[in-house]
Write a protein that holds these residues in place. Structure first.
Motif, PDB file in Angstrom:
ATOM      1  N   ARG A 124       0.845  -1.187   0.000  1.00 12.71           N
ATOM      2  CA  ARG A 124       0.000   0.000   0.000  1.00 12.71           C
ATOM      3  C   ARG A 124       0.883   1.240   0.000  1.00 12.71           C
ATOM      4  O   ARG A 124       1.959   1.251   0.577  1.00 12.71           O
ATOM      5  N   LYS A 125       0.411   2.302  -0.622  1.00 13.88           N
ATOM      6  CA  LYS A 125       1.119   3.573  -0.598  1.00 13.88           C
ATOM      7  C   LYS A 125       0.544   4.416   0.537  1.00 13.88           C
ATOM      8  O   LYS A 125      -0.660   4.411   0.781  1.00 13.88           O
ATOM      9  N   PRO A 126       1.403   5.157   1.238  1.00 17.16           N
ATOM     10  CA  PRO A 126       0.908   5.970   2.349  1.00 17.16           C
ATOM     11  C   PRO A 126       0.033   7.118   1.858  1.00 17.16           C
ATOM     12  O   PRO A 126       0.223   7.639   0.758  1.00 17.16           O
ATOM     13  N   THR A 127      -0.922   7.509   2.682  1.00 16.44           N
ATOM     14  CA  THR A 127      -1.763   8.667   2.387  1.00 16.44           C
ATOM     15  C   THR A 127      -1.250   9.907   3.107  1.00 16.44           C
ATOM     16  O   THR A 127      -1.718  11.008   2.873  1.00 16.44           O
ATOM     17  N   GLY A 128      -0.276   9.709   4.002  1.00 18.03           N
ATOM     18  CA  GLY A 128       0.307  10.821   4.733  1.00 18.03           C
ATOM     19  C   GLY A 128       1.428  10.357   5.635  1.00 18.03           C
ATOM     20  O   GLY A 128       1.762   9.170   5.673  1.00 18.03           O
ATOM     21  N   PHE A 129       2.008  11.315   6.340  1.00 18.78           N
ATOM     22  CA  PHE A 129       3.113  11.033   7.254  1.00 18.78           C
ATOM     23  C   PHE A 129       2.945  11.849   8.528  1.00 18.78           C
ATOM     24  O   PHE A 129       2.377  12.943   8.504  1.00 18.78           O
ATOM     25  N   VAL A 130       3.485  11.317   9.626  1.00 18.61           N
ATOM     26  CA  VAL A 130       3.488  11.998  10.911  1.00 18.61           C
ATOM     27  C   VAL A 130       4.931  12.050  11.403  1.00 18.61           C
ATOM     28  O   VAL A 130       5.659  11.065  11.301  1.00 18.61           O
ATOM     29  N   ALA A 131       5.332  13.209  11.919  1.00 18.19           N
ATOM     30  CA  ALA A 131       6.697  13.385  12.441  1.00 18.19           C
ATOM     31  C   ALA A 131       6.663  13.460  13.959  1.00 18.19           C
ATOM     32  O   ALA A 131       5.919  14.253  14.534  1.00 18.19           O
ATOM     33  N   ALA A 132       7.474  12.620  14.597  1.00 18.19           N
ATOM     34  CA  ALA A 132       7.610  12.638  16.055  1.00 18.19           C
ATOM     35  C   ALA A 132       9.025  13.075  16.396  1.00 18.19           C
ATOM     36  O   ALA A 132       9.998  12.547  15.864  1.00 18.19           O
TER      37      ALA A 132
ATOM     38  N   ARG B  52       7.017  13.843  21.102  1.00 16.51           N
ATOM     39  CA  ARG B  52       5.822  14.612  20.761  1.00 16.51           C
ATOM     40  C   ARG B  52       5.631  14.641  19.250  1.00 16.51           C
ATOM     41  O   ARG B  52       6.604  14.715  18.493  1.00 16.51           O
ATOM     42  N   VAL B  53       4.388  14.603  18.817  1.00 18.89           N
ATOM     43  CA  VAL B  53       4.077  14.722  17.396  1.00 18.89           C
ATOM     44  C   VAL B  53       4.200  16.199  17.024  1.00 18.89           C
ATOM     45  O   VAL B  53       3.468  17.039  17.547  1.00 18.89           O
ATOM     46  N   VAL B  54       5.157  16.524  16.162  1.00 16.72           N
ATOM     47  CA  VAL B  54       5.438  17.919  15.815  1.00 16.72           C
ATOM     48  C   VAL B  54       5.011  18.284  14.400  1.00 16.72           C
ATOM     49  O   VAL B  54       5.138  19.439  13.990  1.00 16.72           O
ATOM     50  N   GLY B  55       4.507  17.314  13.633  1.00 18.52           N
ATOM     51  CA  GLY B  55       4.066  17.626  12.287  1.00 18.52           C
ATOM     52  C   GLY B  55       3.268  16.505  11.672  1.00 18.52           C
ATOM     53  O   GLY B  55       3.404  15.338  12.044  1.00 18.52           O
ATOM     54  N   ALA B  56       2.408  16.882  10.727  1.00 16.49           N
ATOM     55  CA  ALA B  56       1.612  15.906   9.987  1.00 16.49           C
ATOM     56  C   ALA B  56       1.504  16.381   8.551  1.00 16.49           C
ATOM     57  O   ALA B  56       1.484  17.582   8.274  1.00 16.49           O
ATOM     58  N   LEU B  57       1.443  15.429   7.637  1.00 20.51           N
ATOM     59  CA  LEU B  57       1.433  15.746   6.216  1.00 20.51           C
ATOM     60  C   LEU B  57       0.412  14.859   5.511  1.00 20.51           C
ATOM     61  O   LEU B  57       0.518  13.635   5.575  1.00 20.51           O
ATOM     62  N   ASP B  58      -0.580  15.481   4.889  1.00 21.08           N
ATOM     63  CA  ASP B  58      -1.586  14.765   4.112  1.00 21.08           C
ATOM     64  C   ASP B  58      -1.168  14.845   2.653  1.00 21.08           C
ATOM     65  O   ASP B  58      -1.144  15.937   2.064  1.00 21.08           O
ATOM     66  N   LEU B  59      -0.821  13.724   2.050  1.00 18.25           N
ATOM     67  CA  LEU B  59      -0.314  13.732   0.682  1.00 18.25           C
ATOM     68  C   LEU B  59      -1.352  14.157  -0.343  1.00 18.25           C
ATOM     69  O   LEU B  59      -0.994  14.688  -1.401  1.00 18.25           O
TER      70      LEU B  59
ATOM     71  N   ARG C 273      13.184  17.872   5.810  1.00 20.19           N
ATOM     72  CA  ARG C 273      13.422  18.734   6.981  1.00 20.19           C
ATOM     73  C   ARG C 273      13.215  17.962   8.277  1.00 20.19           C
ATOM     74  O   ARG C 273      13.997  18.072   9.220  1.00 20.19           O
ATOM     75  N   TRP C 274      12.112  17.203   8.344  1.00 22.18           N
ATOM     76  CA  TRP C 274      11.849  16.419   9.549  1.00 22.18           C
ATOM     77  C   TRP C 274      12.980  15.442   9.823  1.00 22.18           C
ATOM     78  O   TRP C 274      13.434  15.307  10.956  1.00 22.18           O
ATOM     79  N   LEU C 275      13.442  14.760   8.794  1.00 20.02           N
ATOM     80  CA  LEU C 275      14.516  13.784   8.972  1.00 20.02           C
ATOM     81  C   LEU C 275      15.818  14.465   9.388  1.00 20.02           C
ATOM     82  O   LEU C 275      16.529  13.974  10.261  1.00 20.02           O
ATOM     83  N   SER C 276      16.133  15.613   8.786  1.00 20.39           N
ATOM     84  CA  SER C 276      17.369  16.312   9.156  1.00 20.39           C
ATOM     85  C   SER C 276      17.295  16.891  10.563  1.00 20.39           C
ATOM     86  O   SER C 276      18.314  17.090  11.208  1.00 20.39           O
ATOM     87  N   ASP C 277      16.078  17.152  11.057  1.00 19.74           N
ATOM     88  CA  ASP C 277      15.890  17.616  12.441  1.00 19.74           C
ATOM     89  C   ASP C 277      15.957  16.470  13.449  1.00 19.74           C
ATOM     90  O   ASP C 277      15.869  16.695  14.651  1.00 19.74           O
ATOM     91  N   GLY C 278      16.054  15.232  12.964  1.00 22.33           N
ATOM     92  CA  GLY C 278      16.152  14.080  13.858  1.00 22.33           C
ATOM     93  C   GLY C 278      14.813  13.484  14.241  1.00 22.33           C
ATOM     94  O   GLY C 278      14.724  12.700  15.186  1.00 22.33           O
ATOM     95  N   CYS C 279      13.754  13.852  13.520  1.00 23.74           N
ATOM     96  CA  CYS C 279      12.421  13.321  13.820  1.00 23.74           C
ATOM     97  C   CYS C 279      12.268  11.904  13.278  1.00 23.74           C
ATOM     98  O   CYS C 279      12.927  11.522  12.311  1.00 23.74           O
ATOM     99  N   THR C 280      11.386  11.152  13.898  1.00 21.47           N
ATOM    100  CA  THR C 280      10.974   9.857  13.386  1.00 21.47           C
ATOM    101  C   THR C 280       9.753  10.096  12.516  1.00 21.47           C
ATOM    102  O   THR C 280       8.784  10.707  12.967  1.00 21.47           O
ATOM    103  N   VAL C 281       9.812   9.647  11.270  1.00 22.05           N
ATOM    104  CA  VAL C 281       8.711   9.853  10.336  1.00 22.05           C
ATOM    105  C   VAL C 281       7.977   8.534  10.162  1.00 22.05           C
ATOM    106  O   VAL C 281       8.578   7.520   9.814  1.00 22.05           O
ATOM    107  N   GLU C 282       6.668   8.564  10.429  1.00 23.53           N
ATOM    108  CA  GLU C 282       5.846   7.359  10.343  1.00 23.53           C
ATOM    109  C   GLU C 282       4.785   7.528   9.262  1.00 23.53           C
ATOM    110  O   GLU C 282       4.060   8.525   9.261  1.00 23.53           O
TER     111      GLU C 282
END
Length: 70
Positions: free
Chosen positions: A4-12, A17-24, A38-47
């Protein structure tokens, strides 16, 4: 089985703490790539999120609050 392809992503953040969300569906592809980078370079976990009905509560990063106290 097809993946399945993701419909969005969440950054922790590292503070969990959840600091961002992205609806594709609502974001341009180039903007989504920039945000994910940006989220990855900031050290966030992207789910990834896979169904169209997910929701999250975005909160301020606790790491920044702790740094401002010093």
């Amino acid at each position: 089985m097809n993946k399945r392809k993701p419909t969005g992503f969440v950054a922790a953040c590292q503070c969990s703490r959840v600091v961002g969300a992205l609806d594709l569906a609502k974001t341009e592809r180039t903007d989504a790539g920039k945000m994910l980078s940006r989220w990855l370079s900031d050290g966030c976990t992207v789910e990834p999120r896979f169904d169209g009905s997910w929701s999250v509560v975005v909160t301020p990063c606790a790491c920044e609050l702790t740094e401002q106290e010093f």
